[in-house]
Design a protein around this motif. Sequence first.
Motif, PDB file in Angstrom:
ATOM      1  N   PHE A 159       0.600  -1.135  -0.064  1.00 36.09           N
ATOM      2  CA  PHE A 159      -0.012  -0.015   0.084  1.00 36.09           C
ATOM      3  C   PHE A 159       0.764   1.073  -0.126  1.00 36.09           C
ATOM      4  O   PHE A 159       0.648   1.936  -0.775  1.00 36.09           O
ATOM      5  N   GLY A 160       2.021   1.304   0.880  1.00 40.84           N
ATOM      6  CA  GLY A 160       2.732   2.423   0.937  1.00 40.84           C
ATOM      7  C   GLY A 160       3.496   2.700  -0.548  1.00 40.84           C
ATOM      8  O   GLY A 160       3.701   3.940  -0.700  1.00 40.84           O
ATOM      9  N   ALA A 161       3.987   1.643  -1.007  1.00 41.64           N
ATOM     10  CA  ALA A 161       4.577   1.814  -2.197  1.00 41.64           C
ATOM     11  C   ALA A 161       3.865   2.063  -3.544  1.00 41.64           C
ATOM     12  O   ALA A 161       4.288   2.880  -4.303  1.00 41.64           O
ATOM     13  N   VAL A 162       2.803   1.776  -3.466  1.00 35.12           N
ATOM     14  CA  VAL A 162       1.768   1.869  -4.678  1.00 35.12           C
ATOM     15  C   VAL A 162       1.273   3.604  -4.804  1.00 35.12           C
ATOM     16  O   VAL A 162       1.120   4.132  -5.902  1.00 35.12           O
ATOM     17  N   PHE A 163       0.916   3.964  -3.584  1.00 32.31           N
ATOM     18  CA  PHE A 163       0.541   5.390  -3.384  1.00 32.31           C
ATOM     19  C   PHE A 163       1.555   6.451  -2.868  1.00 32.31           C
ATOM     20  O   PHE A 163       1.290   7.633  -3.121  1.00 32.31           O
ATOM     21  N   GLY A 164       2.769   6.208  -2.533  1.00 30.96           N
ATOM     22  CA  GLY A 164       3.805   6.934  -2.035  1.00 30.96           C
ATOM     23  C   GLY A 164       3.345   7.553  -0.948  1.00 30.96           C
ATOM     24  O   GLY A 164       3.644   8.662  -0.520  1.00 30.96           O
ATOM     25  N   THR A 165       2.714   6.923   0.044  1.00 31.92           N
ATOM     26  CA  THR A 165       2.206   7.262   1.441  1.00 31.92           C
ATOM     27  C   THR A 165       2.599   6.260   2.353  1.00 31.92           C
ATOM     28  O   THR A 165       1.864   5.435   2.914  1.00 31.92           O
ATOM     29  N   PRO A 166       3.800   6.248   2.858  1.00 32.96           N
ATOM     30  CA  PRO A 166       4.520   5.203   3.851  1.00 32.96           C
ATOM     31  C   PRO A 166       3.633   5.088   5.389  1.00 32.96           C
ATOM     32  O   PRO A 166       3.502   4.124   5.831  1.00 32.96           O
ATOM     33  N   VAL A 167       3.477   6.371   5.840  1.00 30.26           N
ATOM     34  CA  VAL A 167       2.684   6.327   7.015  1.00 30.26           C
ATOM     35  C   VAL A 167       1.271   6.087   6.861  1.00 30.26           C
ATOM     36  O   VAL A 167       0.819   5.047   7.884  1.00 30.26           O
ATOM     37  N   THR A 168       0.598   6.229   6.001  1.00 33.06           N
ATOM     38  CA  THR A 168      -0.695   5.570   5.690  1.00 33.06           C
ATOM     39  C   THR A 168      -0.699   4.196   5.424  1.00 33.06           C
ATOM     40  O   THR A 168      -1.424   3.517   5.993  1.00 33.06           O
ATOM     41  N   GLY A 169       0.327   3.852   4.722  1.00 36.95           N
ATOM     42  CA  GLY A 169       0.355   2.383   4.453  1.00 36.95           C
ATOM     43  C   GLY A 169       0.617   1.579   5.711  1.00 36.95           C
ATOM     44  O   GLY A 169      -0.068   0.345   6.091  1.00 36.95           O
ATOM     45  N   ALA A 170       1.344   1.960   6.709  1.00 36.50           N
ATOM     46  CA  ALA A 170       1.575   1.276   7.852  1.00 36.50           C
ATOM     47  C   ALA A 170       0.172   1.530   8.812  1.00 36.50           C
ATOM     48  O   ALA A 170       0.016   0.382   9.558  1.00 36.50           O
ATOM     49  N   ILE A 171      -0.384   2.529   8.873  1.00 35.20           N
ATOM     50  CA  ILE A 171      -1.637   2.575   9.704  1.00 35.20           C
ATOM     51  C   ILE A 171      -2.769   1.752   9.014  1.00 35.20           C
ATOM     52  O   ILE A 171      -3.294   1.086   9.788  1.00 35.20           O
TER      53      ILE A 171
END
Length: 466
Positions: A159-171
Amino acid sequence: MTKNSPISFKEHFAIVRHLIRWTILIVPVAVTIGSIVALFLWLLTTAIHFRFAHPWLLFLLPLAGLLIHFIYQSVGKSSEKGNNLITEQIHEEGGGVPKRMAPIILITTVITHLFGGSAGREGTAVQIGGSMAAMFGGWFKLKGADMRMILTAGIAAGFGAVFGTPVTGAIFAMEVLTIGRIQYDALLPVLIAAVVGDITVSAWHVSHVQYHIDAFPHPAHLAPGYFNFDLLLLGKVIFAAAFFGLASFLFAGMVNEIKNVCAKLFRIKWLVPVFGGLVIIGLTMAIGKPDYLSLGIDPEHPGAVTIPSAFSAGGSDTWSWLWKSIYTSVTLGTGFKGGEVTPLFYIGATLGNTLSGLLSAPVGLFAALGFIAVFAGATNTPLACTFMGVELFGGEYVLLYAVACFTAYFFSGHSGIYSSQRIAVPKIFDRHYAGEASLADAMKRRGYMYQKLRKYHLQLKRRNNR
């Protein structure tokens, strides 16, 4: 230090060992996931622009659906549950996540977009993440809680990789599994995985779309001596967020009902994707423009309605959000592959654009709020989506992001795009919802068309048995 001294660093040494162990385990997994996601994003962009140059490919969409059906029936049957299979494995270990899931979902998603299907990319990235994490977990001989943790980290990395949103991906990875409960034991692995996955995509020089909320004039506050905040704007946000939640509810229900109806109507299963492809072609011919095909990010023609265009006045039609809901529901409900999240971004941004005109509100801000809030309602992840607002649009309006996402979360009800989500804490405390352990139970119980068809089917069966 005496034997009975209260000061001891034993726990801290255990924490350091834990940090080192999971860093060593997660980094190669996340690098692999990030690299495959980078390849996927490049292939997806190439396929979409190839269709732009060859619009006749849309007329082959029914054949593409047929091909996807036979790919899953022949080599990928165990992978067909997709994201729900990964979530089920995290909740309770069973048959495992097959290694073939990653290449199969990558290929079939690219096929869907190459021929014009309206789908997203998050589902593909999450399935790549889960499949690769399961493969590494097997190599590392992980079991039980450790295997569940690495699968959760795989979701975060994808998730973090596909959207460029690592914090969002983690949560998101910690929040999406169970409604009302966050899996904090996976905090370290998911954060490492999401950050490393995002860095890996950047290292491959694959970029993400940049969004921007245009500045707007701030009117005088209603009570400047008491409140340093625009209460009227807050009221408009709450009102709009209720509609964002209802849009999430509508989308999840439409996908679920289309699957159920097609399962009842078509005895020959390969006819379902053929039918879906024909419906998409018919809708496009009737509307007269291809704006609701594929991702909806890059414009196929000048003046096309896209997610970026929705951030500007006049960049969306009044019913663009509904058309995209119908297109994507038909595409995914009839067996084509891809994710739901990018279409949800489109639905939310265009609905926000429409509501901004009705409420005399800032267009860019309401497009951004719809972008994250519809997603929050459909995935039941209001915290992750609030952070997504900060990562994508900046932190100036973080309070409004939270209000929109939390309100949409409640108004979406007990529905969602991931039927395997467990319900730990119901959204409202009512005995009517107490017996529902998962979203699958909730949606099955309340599916109107499903219940009607089931009743009709039982009546027909009784007549045949007489």
